[in-house]
Design a protein around this motif. Structure first.
Motif, PDB file in Angstrom:
ATOM      1  N   ARG A  58      -1.750  30.791  97.146  1.00 52.85           N
ATOM      2  CA  ARG A  58      -1.823  31.874  98.124  1.00 52.85           C
ATOM      3  C   ARG A  58      -3.260  31.984  98.626  1.00 52.85           C
ATOM      4  NH1 ARG A  58       2.057  34.463  94.665  1.00 52.85           N
ATOM      5  NH2 ARG A  58       3.953  34.790  95.835  1.00 52.85           N
ATOM      6  N   GLU A 118      -6.317  34.116  99.714  1.00 54.43           N
ATOM      7  CA  GLU A 118      -6.816  35.461  99.394  1.00 54.43           C
ATOM      8  C   GLU A 118      -7.559  36.022 100.612  1.00 54.43           C
ATOM      9  OE1 GLU A 118      -6.250  37.089  96.631  1.00 54.43           O
ATOM     10  OE2 GLU A 118      -5.343  35.447  95.499  1.00 54.43           O
ATOM     11  N   TRP A 150     -11.342  35.467 101.059  1.00 50.04           N
ATOM     12  CA  TRP A 150     -11.827  34.158 101.522  1.00 50.04           C
ATOM     13  C   TRP A 150     -12.184  34.201 103.008  1.00 50.04           C
ATOM     14  CZ3 TRP A 150      -7.513  30.446  99.377  1.00 50.04           C
ATOM     15  CH2 TRP A 150      -7.517  30.486  97.977  1.00 50.04           C
ATOM     16  N   SER A 164      -8.580  25.827  96.698  1.00 44.73           N
ATOM     17  CA  SER A 164      -8.564  26.265  95.296  1.00 44.73           C
ATOM     18  C   SER A 164      -9.867  25.907  94.602  1.00 44.73           C
ATOM     19  CB  SER A 164      -7.384  25.630  94.551  1.00 44.73           C
ATOM     20  OG  SER A 164      -6.163  26.094  95.081  1.00 44.73           O
ATOM     21  N   ASN A 222     -12.631  28.089  95.988  1.00 38.84           N
ATOM     22  CA  ASN A 222     -12.499  29.441  95.455  1.00 38.84           C
ATOM     23  C   ASN A 222     -13.115  29.544  94.062  1.00 38.84           C
ATOM     24  OD1 ASN A 222     -11.479  32.171  95.144  1.00 38.84           O
ATOM     25  ND2 ASN A 222      -9.947  31.276  93.807  1.00 38.84           N
ATOM     26  N   ARG A 250     -10.361  38.356  90.334  1.00 37.00           N
ATOM     27  CA  ARG A 250      -9.494  39.378  89.741  1.00 37.00           C
ATOM     28  C   ARG A 250      -9.865  39.643  88.284  1.00 37.00           C
ATOM     29  NH1 ARG A 250      -4.606  37.157  92.875  1.00 37.00           N
ATOM     30  NH2 ARG A 250      -4.479  38.654  94.552  1.00 37.00           N
TER      31      ARG A 250
END
Length: 167
Positions: A89, A91, A94, A132, A135, A143
């Motif tokens: 997913r 975010e 980003w 990914s 990130n 989180r």
């Protein structure tokens, strides 16, 4: 309804069938007034079916709507789509970082193949892997870090430390 069926016959469309729950729409009424129907169908010409013989329609889960989404996917890609673990997913955080756009652009270049569908699938996979990785390097586990900081803040407030040491 007969006019729609006649149009499908005239165009030579065939129903692709489906996998999953047999209905796609629920009126969400109680008791005898509750109605489930299969509203959505995937159709294609015989030539298309011969070009993409492993393609199937999948009725997906949806808990916040009266309408189940459908997904057209090849059986080979089904294994990738339904793999265990969390789905990929994007975010929202980003999009605030300028480097995100560069990662996406880089993911969509340098792939050449005769099969356009193959190119698209490779680009999407590249996009997911690159974002990914970016990130993890750029944001880490936001989180987890946020949850830890909120827990620390809660403990500090309970201990009365917030008034004497706001850091």
């Amino acid at each position: 309804m007969q006019g729609f069926r006649d149009a499908l016959d005239y165009c030579g469309f065939k129903d692709l069938g489906f996998n999953g729950y047999p209905f796609t729409l629920c009126n969400r009424r109680s008791g005898d007034h509750n109605v489930w129907i299969r509203l959505d169908h995937g159709v294609a010409t015989v030539d298309w079916i011969l070009w993409f013989p492993t393609s199937r329609i999948h009725h997906l889960e949806c808990f916040h709507s009266d309408h189940r989404p459908i997904l057209l996917i090849s059986d080979a890609e089904q294994k990738r789509f339904y793999r265990k673990g969390r789905p990929f997913r994007v975010e929202a955080i980003w999009l605030k970082d300028k480097a995100c756009e560069d990662v996406v652009k880089q993911s969509w270049v340098d792939l050449h193949d005769l099969n356009r569908v193959s190119i698209l699938l490779k680009k999407i996979t590249s996009y997911q892997v690159n974002l990914s990785t970016w990130n993890r390097v750029t944001f880490g586990h936001v989180r987890n870090t946020l949850a830890k900081k909120l827990k620390d803040l809660s403990h500090a407030e309970e201990a009365g430390l917030y008034n004497s040491n706001p850091n």
